[in-house]
Design an enzyme around this catalytic site. Structure first.
Site, PDB file in Angstrom:
ATOM      1  N   CYS A  85       0.819  -1.209   0.000  1.00  0.00           N
ATOM      2  CA  CYS A  85       0.000   0.000   0.000  1.00  0.00           C
ATOM      3  C   CYS A  85       0.853   1.260   0.000  1.00  0.00           C
ATOM      4  O   CYS A  85       2.035   1.216   0.317  1.00  0.00           O
ATOM      5  CB  CYS A  85      -0.837   0.076   1.272  1.00  0.00           C
ATOM      6  SG  CYS A  85      -1.799  -1.358   1.604  1.00  0.00           S
TER       7      CYS A  85
ATOM      8  N   GLY B 210       0.268   0.406  -5.101  1.00  0.00           N
ATOM      9  CA  GLY B 210      -0.977  -0.357  -5.018  1.00  0.00           C
ATOM     10  C   GLY B 210      -1.965   0.125  -6.046  1.00  0.00           C
ATOM     11  O   GLY B 210      -2.218   1.325  -6.131  1.00  0.00           O
TER      12      GLY B 210
ATOM     13  N   ASN C 129      -0.152   0.733   5.907  1.00  0.00           N
ATOM     14  CA  ASN C 129       0.779   0.072   4.993  1.00  0.00           C
ATOM     15  C   ASN C 129       1.595  -0.902   5.829  1.00  0.00           C
ATOM     16  O   ASN C 129       2.262  -0.509   6.773  1.00  0.00           O
ATOM     17  CB  ASN C 129       1.693   1.121   4.338  1.00  0.00           C
ATOM     18  CG  ASN C 129       2.771   0.501   3.455  1.00  0.00           C
ATOM     19  OD1 ASN C 129       3.802   1.100   3.219  1.00  0.00           O
ATOM     20  ND2 ASN C 129       2.546  -0.684   2.945  1.00  0.00           N
ATOM     21  N   GLY C 130       1.535  -2.177   5.480  1.00  0.00           N
ATOM     22  CA  GLY C 130       2.264  -3.197   6.227  1.00  0.00           C
ATOM     23  C   GLY C 130       1.390  -4.412   6.456  1.00  0.00           C
ATOM     24  O   GLY C 130       0.293  -4.515   5.901  1.00  0.00           O
TER      25      GLY C 130
ATOM     26  N   CYS D 118      12.834  -2.318   5.339  1.00  0.00           N
ATOM     27  CA  CYS D 118      12.742  -3.244   4.202  1.00  0.00           C
ATOM     28  C   CYS D 118      13.773  -2.868   3.130  1.00  0.00           C
ATOM     29  O   CYS D 118      13.656  -1.834   2.472  1.00  0.00           O
ATOM     30  CB  CYS D 118      11.340  -3.194   3.616  1.00  0.00           C
ATOM     31  SG  CYS D 118      11.192  -4.143   2.094  1.00  0.00           S
TER      32      CYS D 118
ATOM     33  N   TYR E 117      13.592  -2.402  -5.286  1.00  0.00           N
ATOM     34  CA  TYR E 117      12.529  -2.424  -6.289  1.00  0.00           C
ATOM     35  C   TYR E 117      11.302  -1.555  -5.984  1.00  0.00           C
ATOM     36  O   TYR E 117      10.828  -0.857  -6.864  1.00  0.00           O
ATOM     37  CB  TYR E 117      12.070  -3.878  -6.499  1.00  0.00           C
ATOM     38  CG  TYR E 117      10.824  -4.009  -7.333  1.00  0.00           C
ATOM     39  CD1 TYR E 117      10.846  -3.687  -8.694  1.00  0.00           C
ATOM     40  CD2 TYR E 117       9.622  -4.407  -6.774  1.00  0.00           C
ATOM     41  CE1 TYR E 117       9.693  -3.783  -9.468  1.00  0.00           C
ATOM     42  CE2 TYR E 117       8.475  -4.511  -7.543  1.00  0.00           C
ATOM     43  CZ  TYR E 117       8.508  -4.197  -8.878  1.00  0.00           C
ATOM     44  OH  TYR E 117       7.379  -4.277  -9.628  1.00  0.00           O
TER      45      TYR E 117
ATOM     46  N   CYS F 238       7.716 -12.897   2.167  1.00  0.00           N
ATOM     47  CA  CYS F 238       7.683 -11.754   3.082  1.00  0.00           C
ATOM     48  C   CYS F 238       6.405 -11.821   3.917  1.00  0.00           C
ATOM     49  O   CYS F 238       5.344 -12.126   3.394  1.00  0.00           O
ATOM     50  CB  CYS F 238       7.697 -10.443   2.289  1.00  0.00           C
ATOM     51  SG  CYS F 238       7.549  -8.997   3.353  1.00  0.00           S
TER      52      CYS F 238
ATOM     53  N   CYS G   4      15.919  -5.106   7.032  1.00  0.00           N
ATOM     54  CA  CYS G   4      15.391  -6.463   6.935  1.00  0.00           C
ATOM     55  C   CYS G   4      15.885  -7.074   5.620  1.00  0.00           C
ATOM     56  O   CYS G   4      15.823  -6.423   4.569  1.00  0.00           O
ATOM     57  CB  CYS G   4      13.867  -6.435   6.950  1.00  0.00           C
ATOM     58  SG  CYS G   4      13.120  -8.059   6.628  1.00  0.00           S
TER      59      CYS G   4
ATOM     60  N   CYS H 298      13.765 -12.007   3.056  1.00  0.00           N
ATOM     61  CA  CYS H 298      13.403 -12.754   1.842  1.00  0.00           C
ATOM     62  C   CYS H 298      14.645 -13.312   1.139  1.00  0.00           C
ATOM     63  O   CYS H 298      14.519 -14.164   0.266  1.00  0.00           O
ATOM     64  CB  CYS H 298      12.541 -11.910   0.905  1.00  0.00           C
ATOM     65  SG  CYS H 298      13.123 -10.251   0.640  1.00  0.00           S
TER      66      CYS H 298
HETATM   67 FE1  SF4 Z   1      11.299  -6.329   2.651  1.00  0.00          FE
HETATM   68 FE2  SF4 Z   1      12.002  -8.850   2.098  1.00  0.00          FE
HETATM   69 FE3  SF4 Z   1      11.964  -7.989   4.647  1.00  0.00          FE
HETATM   70 FE4  SF4 Z   1       9.673  -8.289   3.295  1.00  0.00          FE
HETATM   71  S1  SF4 Z   1      11.118  -9.919   3.891  1.00  0.00           S
HETATM   72  S2  SF4 Z   1      10.227  -6.555   4.619  1.00  0.00           S
HETATM   73  S3  SF4 Z   1      10.288  -7.700   1.201  1.00  0.00           S
HETATM   74  S4  SF4 Z   1      13.315  -7.266   2.962  1.00  0.00           S
END
Ligand code: SF4
Length: 555
Positions: A69, A95, A169-170, A308, A314, A454, A505, A508
């Site tokens: 979002c 989105g 958003n989240g 993130c 991307y 994710c 983070c 993924c």
């Molecule tokens: Fe971002 Fe990947 Fe972490 Fe999800 S898992 S918050 S897409 S870095």
């Protein structure tokens, strides 16, 4: 018939009309991904069969993760709804399934939500029905909950805390458990979106004021939230303590010379309005904007930051500043580091547009191989497509991309993209570039292999669908039909976003998650052979009704 009704609902949500077939009954319908088979009958028996290949824009456009979002908020501007509309327009890439705006005239909240894109939903007539100097807007690509209008946001309620609207958003990783507990206690949910859990927890809080109640609610949920809350006379902007998703504060001078405050998922929304970027909303911070000014409340104990990293790879627009850093700068550096890690002898560097462009520029600059736009993207494709019955080679991907034969023919190509998810689209692009006469195709990906889903607000396929979860880069290279394949390493990814303190983070890419509940869920899924999903079954500790908060006033 049940299956057919589901298919019909899906198709009509994409604008597909069945008027020609209204007069007949459908005996069966099956949905094999985007291929729909119907057998329809009347009193005389079977009338015929239909097999329709319907491709949604999301399926055609790319094989990428999709952000959940975008949110945008306005405080203190006479044209709040118009600004929210423009802000959402700039955030449309976050989105495209539904959008909504709630405005406040000081007494009442006014809401309009609909399925579709921002531009088509908010016609001038609609915007005149959203009066007032406060507004929040939301544009959605569903992850939690389905994509019905019911789940579109903002959510507006009238509860014991007054009239409120929320845009989120989240994704909350313990929403399922809270929902079951709340329903057991008598709460009635209107949607199946995780955001509504916050609404119910908020309404049940014993705190004396809204900021306290919000803090109570948010201290019970786990996961990712960049949240806007609008009352009739206040705007709250909140970011979870790990800061998974971005949220930024800006300001604008009104025609009367006053300061209007803006909040957005990305700074590109401020640029469109000629507004000034002030700063990020910090992880674990609740900013309360009222007539008295801006108040910064730290509502939760600090946690290690988990911004993130994929926002830089991307999701975010390259013209945005995300987590305090230019996205374009990160992406160019991704390309430069990719060229250092995976050099190759080639004639031209070709990006997969649009998102692969900055990394390809970086690769070309570093490798000194000329950059060429060898693939042209069609920006004007509609939302649904029906494939001609006579199959066209690479039809789906050709709707989006077309090779420039004069640039590609006889050349050794470095094809730069930002990620490979299932691999199916990348394979078609490689084939298309070869069909256009490339003598060699070397695929370079500006992030590490994506091996795990994710749980923090991004739409991802299951682990089994992620090609890198169970295939080596060599296997993937063969599947793509490329001459070579190179992924950026994780240390280089972190270097490109200047992450010296482990603030991002990367789950993924690693399969290691920063929240305990997801960790348990992943382990349980692995042991019972099921794909991991976001619902969890672990009882969480309820938060005490009142929490200490640190308040810092600005200006
Ligand atoms: Fe971002 Fe990947 Fe972490 Fe999800 S898992 S918050 S897409 S870095």
């Amino acid at each position: 018939m049940g299956a057919f009704r589901r298919v019909l609902a899906l198709l009509s949500s994409y604008g597909y009309s069945f008027s020609a077939l209204d007069s007949v009954d459908f005996r069966s319908a099956t949905n094999n991904r985007s291929r729909f088979h119907f057998e329809y009958v009347d009193e005389g028996g079977v009338l015929g069969h239909e097999s329709i290949i319907l491709m949604t824009q999301a399926k055609i456009l790319d094989d990428h993760f999709h952000d959940h979002c975008g949110v945008f908020g306005v405080f203190g501007h006479p044209e709040a709804a118009n600004l929210a509309y423009l802000g959402l327009y700039a955030l449309q890439h976050r989105g495209q399934e539904s959008a909504g705006i709630v405005s406040s005239d000081g007494t009442e909240l006014h809401l309009h939500r609909a399925m579709g894109e921002v531009e088509e939903i908010f016609q001038p007539r609609i915007l005149t029905q959203l009066p007032g100097s406060l507004a929040i807007g939301h544009t959605r690509y569903s992850t939690a909950g389905d994509k019905a209008l019911l789940n579109a946001q903002p959510i507006a309620i009238d509860c014991n805390k007054g009239k409120l609207a929320l845009g989120h958003n989240g994704n909350l990783t313990n929403a399922g458990e809270h929902r079951r507990r709340l329903e057991h206690k008598g709460s009635i949910f209107q949607t199946n979106s995780d955001t509504e859990v916050i609404v119910h927890l908020l309404a049940r809080s014993q705190a004396r004021n809204l900021s306290g109640a919000l803090g109570d609610a948010l201290n019970q949920v786990e996961g990712a939230y960049s949240l806007l809350v609008l009352t009739t006379d206040e705007l709250y902007a909140v970011r979870d303590p790990r800061g998974f998703r971005p949220l930024v504060l800006g300001k604008l001078t009104t025609p009367g010379g006053f300061t209007a405050w803006l909040v957005a998922s990305e700074t590109c929304a401020f640029d469109l309005l000629n507004a000034q970027y002030v700063r990020e909303i910090e992880p674990g911070e609740m900013v309360r904007i009222s007539k008295s000014g801006i108040e910064s409340i730290h509502f939760a104990p600090p946690k290690p930051h988990q911004q993130c990293i994929f926002e830089h790879v991307y999701f975010s627009r390259p013209d945005s500043i995300i987590f305090g850093r230019s996205v374009n700068q990160s992406r160019e550096m991704l390309g430069r580091l990719l060229a250092r890690e995976h050099p190759v002898e080639a004639d031209i560097v070709v990006p997969v547009p649009d998102s692969g462009v900055p990394a390809a520029v970086g690769y070309a600059l570093e490798s000194k191989i000329p950059f060429r736009m060898g693939l042209i993207r069609n920006h004007y494709i509609g939302r649904t497509f029906i494939e001609p019955s006579q199959a066209i080679r690479n039809f789906g991907v050709k709707l989006k991309l077309n090779p420039v034969r004069s640039l590609i023919e006889g050349q050794r190509i470095v094809l730069v993209d930002d990620s490979i998810v299932r691999g199916t689209t990348s394979r078609k692009i490689v084939r298309m570039v070869r069909d256009a006469g490339a003598t060699e195709v070397h695929v370079r990906i500006s992030c590490p292999p994506t091996i795990s889903p994710c749980y923090y607000g991004v739409d991802t396929p299951t682990r089994e669908e992620l090609i890198a979860s169970s295939n080596s880069p060599d296997d993937i290279c063969k599947f793509l039909g490329a001459d070579s394949l190179g992924y950026l390493s994780l240390p280089s990814l972190k270097q490109a976003v200047a992450d010296t303190e482990g603030r991002f983070c990367t789950s993924c890419y690693t399969g290691v998650y920063p929240t305990d509940l997801v960790q348990l869920e992943v382990r349980e899924s692995a042991s019972n052979g099921k794909s991991a999903g976001p619902s969890v079954t672990i009882e969480s500790e309820p938060a005490p009704a009142e929490r200490p908060v640190v308040v810092h006033r600005e200006g």
